[in-house]
Design an enzyme around this catalytic site. Structure first.
Site, PDB file in Angstrom:
ATOM      1  N   ASN A 213       0.812  -1.222   0.000  1.00 49.94           N
ATOM      2  CA  ASN A 213       0.000   0.000   0.000  1.00 49.94           C
ATOM      3  C   ASN A 213       0.849   1.277   0.000  1.00 49.94           C
ATOM      4  OD1 ASN A 213       0.969   0.178   2.592  1.00 49.94           O
ATOM      5  ND2 ASN A 213      -1.026   0.223   3.609  1.00 49.94           N
TER       6      ASN A 213
ATOM      7  N   GLY B 176       6.769   2.098   1.713  1.00 48.92           N
ATOM      8  CA  GLY B 176       7.526   1.592   0.565  1.00 48.92           C
ATOM      9  C   GLY B 176       7.505   2.585  -0.589  1.00 48.92           C
TER      10      GLY B 176
ATOM     11  N   TYR C 205       5.256  -3.684  19.163  1.00 46.75           N
ATOM     12  CA  TYR C 205       5.762  -4.208  17.885  1.00 46.75           C
ATOM     13  C   TYR C 205       6.131  -5.688  18.032  1.00 46.75           C
ATOM     14  CZ  TYR C 205       9.190  -5.107  14.168  1.00 46.75           C
ATOM     15  OH  TYR C 205       9.903  -5.668  13.126  1.00 46.75           O
TER      16      TYR C 205
ATOM     17  N   GLY D 154      13.202   0.997  26.041  1.00 47.24           N
ATOM     18  CA  GLY D 154      12.922  -0.303  25.420  1.00 47.24           C
ATOM     19  C   GLY D 154      14.104  -0.912  24.688  1.00 47.24           C
TER      20      GLY D 154
ATOM     21  N   LYS E 246       4.091  -9.203  16.519  1.00 51.16           N
ATOM     22  CA  LYS E 246       4.733 -10.219  15.674  1.00 51.16           C
ATOM     23  C   LYS E 246       4.682 -11.602  16.338  1.00 51.16           C
ATOM     24  CE  LYS E 246       6.501  -7.772  12.184  1.00 51.16           C
ATOM     25  NZ  LYS E 246       6.580  -8.148  10.776  1.00 51.16           N
TER      26      LYS E 246
ATOM     27  N   ASN F  11      19.165  -7.338  13.100  1.00 52.85           N
ATOM     28  CA  ASN F  11      19.115  -5.984  12.499  1.00 52.85           C
ATOM     29  C   ASN F  11      19.488  -6.015  11.022  1.00 52.85           C
ATOM     30  OD1 ASN F  11      19.322  -5.623  15.474  1.00 52.85           O
ATOM     31  ND2 ASN F  11      19.222  -3.474  14.891  1.00 52.85           N
TER      32      ASN F  11
ATOM     33  N   ARG G 199      24.381  -4.898  18.763  1.00 48.51           N
ATOM     34  CA  ARG G 199      23.381  -5.533  17.905  1.00 48.51           C
ATOM     35  C   ARG G 199      24.056  -6.458  16.900  1.00 48.51           C
ATOM     36  NH1 ARG G 199      20.838  -3.919  21.326  1.00 48.51           N
ATOM     37  NH2 ARG G 199      19.004  -2.580  21.387  1.00 48.51           N
TER      38      ARG G 199
ATOM     39  N   PHE H 252      22.487   6.567  21.608  1.00 45.46           N
ATOM     40  CA  PHE H 252      21.451   6.467  22.638  1.00 45.46           C
ATOM     41  C   PHE H 252      21.985   5.716  23.865  1.00 45.46           C
ATOM     42  CE2 PHE H 252      18.124   6.501  18.998  1.00 45.46           C
ATOM     43  CZ  PHE H 252      18.137   7.890  18.969  1.00 45.46           C
TER      44      PHE H 252
ATOM     45  N   PHE I  14       6.096  -9.597   4.159  1.00 44.23           N
ATOM     46  CA  PHE I  14       6.950  -8.575   4.765  1.00 44.23           C
ATOM     47  C   PHE I  14       6.141  -7.379   5.266  1.00 44.23           C
ATOM     48  CE2 PHE I  14       9.590 -10.688   1.579  1.00 44.23           C
ATOM     49  CZ  PHE I  14      10.786 -10.884   2.247  1.00 44.23           C
TER      50      PHE I  14
HETATM   51  N1  LIG Z   1      14.509  -3.723   9.062  1.00 43.61           N
HETATM   52  C1  LIG Z   1      14.791  -4.550  10.073  1.00 43.61           C
HETATM   53  O1  LIG Z   1      15.862  -4.467  10.712  1.00 43.61           O
HETATM   54  C2  LIG Z   1      13.824  -5.629  10.460  1.00 43.61           C
HETATM   55  C3  LIG Z   1      14.183  -6.503  11.506  1.00 43.61           C
HETATM   56  C4  LIG Z   1      13.284  -7.509  11.878  1.00 43.61           C
HETATM   57  C5  LIG Z   1      12.084  -7.668  11.211  1.00 43.61           C
HETATM   58  N2  LIG Z   1      11.747  -6.812  10.209  1.00 43.61           N
HETATM   59  C6  LIG Z   1      10.468  -7.019   9.521  1.00 43.61           C
HETATM   60  O2  LIG Z   1      10.716  -7.152   8.134  1.00 43.61           O
HETATM   61  C7  LIG Z   1       9.621  -6.647   7.368  1.00 43.61           C
HETATM   62  C8  LIG Z   1      10.112  -5.646   6.356  1.00 43.61           C
HETATM   63  O3  LIG Z   1      10.776  -4.584   7.028  1.00 43.61           O
HETATM   64  P1  LIG Z   1      11.454  -3.377   6.225  1.00 43.61           P
HETATM   65  O4  LIG Z   1      12.617  -2.917   7.030  1.00 43.61           O
HETATM   66  O5  LIG Z   1      11.642  -3.767   4.806  1.00 43.61           O
HETATM   67  O6  LIG Z   1      10.311  -2.289   6.365  1.00 43.61           O
HETATM   68  P2  LIG Z   1       9.675  -1.330   5.249  1.00 43.61           P
HETATM   69  O7  LIG Z   1       8.869  -0.326   5.989  1.00 43.61           O
HETATM   70  O8  LIG Z   1      10.745  -0.828   4.336  1.00 43.61           O
HETATM   71  O9  LIG Z   1       8.734  -2.301   4.436  1.00 43.61           O
HETATM   72  C9  LIG Z   1       7.424  -2.618   4.825  1.00 43.61           C
HETATM   73  C10 LIG Z   1       6.547  -2.543   3.590  1.00 43.61           C
HETATM   74  O10 LIG Z   1       5.216  -2.929   3.944  1.00 43.61           O
HETATM   75  C11 LIG Z   1       4.310  -2.010   3.353  1.00 43.61           C
HETATM   76  N3  LIG Z   1       3.096  -1.990   4.156  1.00 43.61           N
HETATM   77  C12 LIG Z   1       2.938  -1.494   5.417  1.00 43.61           C
HETATM   78  N4  LIG Z   1       1.686  -1.687   5.829  1.00 43.61           N
HETATM   79  C13 LIG Z   1       1.028  -2.302   4.821  1.00 43.61           C
HETATM   80  C14 LIG Z   1      -0.295  -2.769   4.652  1.00 43.61           C
HETATM   81  N5  LIG Z   1      -1.226  -2.630   5.627  1.00 43.61           N
HETATM   82  N6  LIG Z   1      -0.648  -3.364   3.486  1.00 43.61           N
HETATM   83  C15 LIG Z   1       0.275  -3.518   2.501  1.00 43.61           C
HETATM   84  N7  LIG Z   1       1.545  -3.094   2.600  1.00 43.61           N
HETATM   85  C16 LIG Z   1       1.917  -2.501   3.753  1.00 43.61           C
HETATM   86  C17 LIG Z   1       5.053  -0.689   3.344  1.00 43.61           C
HETATM   87  O11 LIG Z   1       4.540   0.250   2.410  1.00 43.61           O
HETATM   88  C18 LIG Z   1       6.474  -1.133   2.998  1.00 43.61           C
HETATM   89  O12 LIG Z   1       6.681  -1.180   1.621  1.00 43.61           O
HETATM   90  C19 LIG Z   1       8.651  -6.080   8.400  1.00 43.61           C
HETATM   91  O13 LIG Z   1       7.651  -7.061   8.636  1.00 43.61           O
HETATM   92  C20 LIG Z   1       9.504  -5.872   9.644  1.00 43.61           C
HETATM   93  O14 LIG Z   1       8.725  -5.952  10.811  1.00 43.61           O
HETATM   94  C21 LIG Z   1      12.585  -5.792   9.815  1.00 43.61           C
HETATM   95  O1  LIG Z   2      20.195   7.381  16.127  1.00 45.23           O
HETATM   96  C1  LIG Z   2      20.381   6.263  16.641  1.00 45.23           C
HETATM   97  C2  LIG Z   2      19.685   5.094  16.227  1.00 45.23           C
HETATM   98  C3  LIG Z   2      19.944   3.902  16.883  1.00 45.23           C
HETATM   99  N1  LIG Z   2      20.858   3.845  17.880  1.00 45.23           N
HETATM  100  C4  LIG Z   2      21.148   2.569  18.539  1.00 45.23           C
HETATM  101  O2  LIG Z   2      21.560   1.662  17.546  1.00 45.23           O
HETATM  102  C5  LIG Z   2      21.079   0.343  17.828  1.00 45.23           C
HETATM  103  C6  LIG Z   2      20.296  -0.166  16.648  1.00 45.23           C
HETATM  104  O3  LIG Z   2      19.076   0.589  16.551  1.00 45.23           O
HETATM  105  P1  LIG Z   2      18.068   0.451  15.318  1.00 45.23           P
HETATM  106  O4  LIG Z   2      16.995   1.446  15.544  1.00 45.23           O
HETATM  107  O5  LIG Z   2      18.868   0.531  14.047  1.00 45.23           O
HETATM  108  O6  LIG Z   2      17.492  -1.042  15.417  1.00 45.23           O
HETATM  109  P2  LIG Z   2      16.853  -1.807  16.684  1.00 45.23           P
HETATM  110  O7  LIG Z   2      17.964  -2.534  17.357  1.00 45.23           O
HETATM  111  O8  LIG Z   2      15.985  -0.921  17.456  1.00 45.23           O
HETATM  112  O9  LIG Z   2      15.954  -2.921  15.951  1.00 45.23           O
HETATM  113  C7  LIG Z   2      14.588  -3.153  16.284  1.00 45.23           C
HETATM  114  O10 LIG Z   2      13.754  -2.666  15.326  1.00 45.23           O
HETATM  115  C8  LIG Z   2      13.880  -3.228  14.031  1.00 45.23           C
HETATM  116  C9  LIG Z   2      12.735  -2.680  13.223  1.00 45.23           C
HETATM  117  O11 LIG Z   2      12.942  -1.365  12.910  1.00 45.23           O
HETATM  118  C10 LIG Z   2      13.829  -4.726  14.004  1.00 45.23           C
HETATM  119  O12 LIG Z   2      12.536  -5.243  14.086  1.00 45.23           O
HETATM  120  C11 LIG Z   2      14.652  -5.332  15.102  1.00 45.23           C
HETATM  121  O13 LIG Z   2      14.340  -6.694  15.188  1.00 45.23           O
HETATM  122  C12 LIG Z   2      14.355  -4.652  16.407  1.00 45.23           C
HETATM  123  O14 LIG Z   2      15.188  -5.169  17.407  1.00 45.23           O
HETATM  124  C13 LIG Z   2      20.233   0.468  19.099  1.00 45.23           C
HETATM  125  O15 LIG Z   2      21.026   0.092  20.175  1.00 45.23           O
HETATM  126  C14 LIG Z   2      19.910   1.956  19.199  1.00 45.23           C
HETATM  127  O16 LIG Z   2      19.822   2.426  20.512  1.00 45.23           O
HETATM  128  C15 LIG Z   2      21.557   4.978  18.300  1.00 45.23           C
HETATM  129  O17 LIG Z   2      22.375   4.933  19.208  1.00 45.23           O
HETATM  130  N2  LIG Z   2      21.290   6.149  17.659  1.00 45.23           N
END
Ligand SMILES: NC(=O)c1ccc[n+]([C@@H]2O[C@H](COP(=O)([O-])OP(=O)(O)OC[C@H]3O[C@@H](n4cnc5c(N)ncnc54)[C@H](O)[C@@H]3O)[C@@H](O)[C@H]2O)c1
Ligand SMILES: O=c1ccn([C@@H]2O[C@H](COP(=O)(O)OP(=O)(O)O[C@H]3O[C@H](CO)[C@H](O)[C@H](O)[C@H]3O)[C@@H](O)[C@H]2O)c(=O)[nH]1
Length: 332
Positions: free
Chosen positions: A32, A36, A140, A282, A144, A169, A220, A207, A72
């Site tokens: 949607n 994205g 969040y 958190g 999941k 990550n 991480r 942070f 995703f």
């Molecule tokens: N990025 C990370 O580090 C990370 C870590 C763990 C899990 N994940 C999971 O991986 C998946 C992808 O993450 P990402 O980093 O690519 O995020 P992203 O935001 O880039 O991608 C999510 C996509 O889902 C689409 N979307 C959101 N709500 C929607 C809906 N209701 N219907 C249809 N499409 C919808 C968005 O437009 C986007 O394109 C997510 O499920 C996220 O929770 C991401």
């Molecule tokens: O400006 C910043 C951003 C992040 N961080 C630190 O960097 C680390 C990584 O932070 P991210 O925000 O990049 O990612 P997270 O570890 O918060 O990841 C969490 O959020 C993600 C989704 O966005 C995934 O789902 C993942 O599994 C979940 O643990 C954390 O310790 C955070 O405190 C900073 O110090 N400064």
């Protein structure tokens, strides 16, 4: 196989579409565009739609008749999930039920689901294996974990095979520079550090530097997006053979925030200004994966385990390709 890729216009989903197409599969991106980008859908048809829209899903599933779904689509900002929990439970949990019911209706029997290390909360023992206790500390992670339970129950009740992949990550981007990470707002550490390196922001805020870790900053497990995608491909094949399961996906290497800044300075050759901020609510001190189950059972072998390689790919993307696509799409 034909694969419906929900969230196929997002960061990880778009990279998955590329790998699926390169491997001879047909990805159909269903998104949607909430976070994205239309430009990121380059490897198959695009269907604009929300995962909570049953009518739209029924139509798309009937026309494309996919063999499997890679799911995703989600909201993925941890902080926002604390302030707007309803949106997270609705999109990530309730709308996933709608998707699963539409799959049942269309007789699609296989799903690979994007889960997260956030389901584990703040475990006191590292590394985190599949059977580590799951106590999410934010909506969040809860949203999941609820889906993981639903998938287990839909498998036993309706025979829908699932694989839940718990990413740590996600980092890096397409080494060929066709795709990259573009979030607005960007919250992930590595792209933000590189914004500070290029002067797009004045500094990176660390942070908290008083955690019980080797240098006081959070640790991480960064995993290259292409390595995540290769695990999806292996999981897809196993799921389509009728097997279900859960896998943690990370490198098992912890990188602290300070170490990430230092690595980015080496890769870019730039000074990266830092400032110390408060702890982010958190944030667990350390999250590191034990991914031996994925390596042994899926035969998964990550290719880009070095943090500098992940940073280099993101840096190249930010420097060379970003503006071309943004301008092309009129999103600037
Ligand atoms: N990025 C990370 O580090 C990370 C870590 C763990 C899990 N994940 C999971 O991986 C998946 C992808 O993450 P990402 O980093 O690519 O995020 P992203 O935001 O880039 O991608 C999510 C996509 O889902 C689409 N979307 C959101 N709500 C929607 C809906 N209701 N219907 C249809 N499409 C919808 C968005 O437009 C986007 O394109 C997510 O499920 C996220 O929770 C991401
Ligand atoms: O400006 C910043 C951003 C992040 N961080 C630190 O960097 C680390 C990584 O932070 P991210 O925000 O990049 O990612 P997270 O570890 O918060 O990841 C969490 O959020 C993600 C989704 O966005 C995934 O789902 C993942 O599994 C979940 O643990 C954390 O310790 C955070 O405190 C900073 O110090 N400064």
């Amino acid at each position: 196989m034909k694969i419906l890729v929900t969230g196929g216009a997002g960061f990880i989903g778009s990279h998955a579409c590329k790998l699926l197409a390169q491997s001879g599969h047909e990805p159909i991106a269903y998104d949607n565009l909430r976070t994205g980008h239309r430009w990121a859908v380059q490897f198959g048809p695009f269907e604009h739609g929300a995962i909570g829209d049953r009518e739209r899903l029924d139509d798309v599933l009937a026309r494309h008749k996919p063999d499997a779904v890679m799911h995703f689509a989600a909201l993925a900002y941890v902080g926002e999930s604390v302030t707007h929990p309803g949106q997270y439970y609705r999109t990530n949990t309730a709308d996933t039920l709608t998707l699963l019911d539409a799959m049942r209706g269309a007789d699609v029997r296989n799903i690979v689901f994007s889960s997260t290390c956030a389901i584990f909360g703040e475990p006191d023992r590292m590394p985190i294996s599949e059977d580590t206790a799951k106590h999410p500390v934010n909506p969040y992670g809860q949203s999941k974990l609820a889906v993981e339970h639903i998938l287990r129950d839909y498998r036993s009740a309706y025979g829908i095979n699932f694989t839940a992949l718990r990413y740590f990550n996600a980092a890096g981007c397409d080494p060929a520079g066709i795709l990259g990470e573009e979030h607005d707002p960007e919250t992930h550490l590595l792209p933000l550090i590189l914004h500070a390196a290029s002067g797009q922001r004045d500094a990176i805020t660390i942070f908290g530097d008083d955690y019980d870790t080797r240098d006081g900053t959070c640790v991480r497990d960064y995993i290259h997006v292409e390595d995540l995608c290769s695990a999806h491909l292996l999981a897809l094949e196993r799921t389509a053979e009728g097997q279900s399961g859960h896998f943690n996906l990370g490198n098992g290497n912890g990188t602290s925030v300070r170490e990430a800044v230092d690595a980015a300075a080496r890769v870019t050759g730039k000074d990266i200004p830092t400032r110390i901020g408060d702890r982010r609510p958190g944030d667990p001190p350390t999250l590191v994966a034990d991914a031996s189950h994925a390596r042994e059972t899926l035969g998964w072998k990550p290719q880009y385990e070095d943090i500098e390689t992940m940073i280099k790919h993101t840096w190249d993307w930010q420097q060379e390709h970003r503006y071309r696509y943004i301008l092309k799409d009129g999103e600037a």
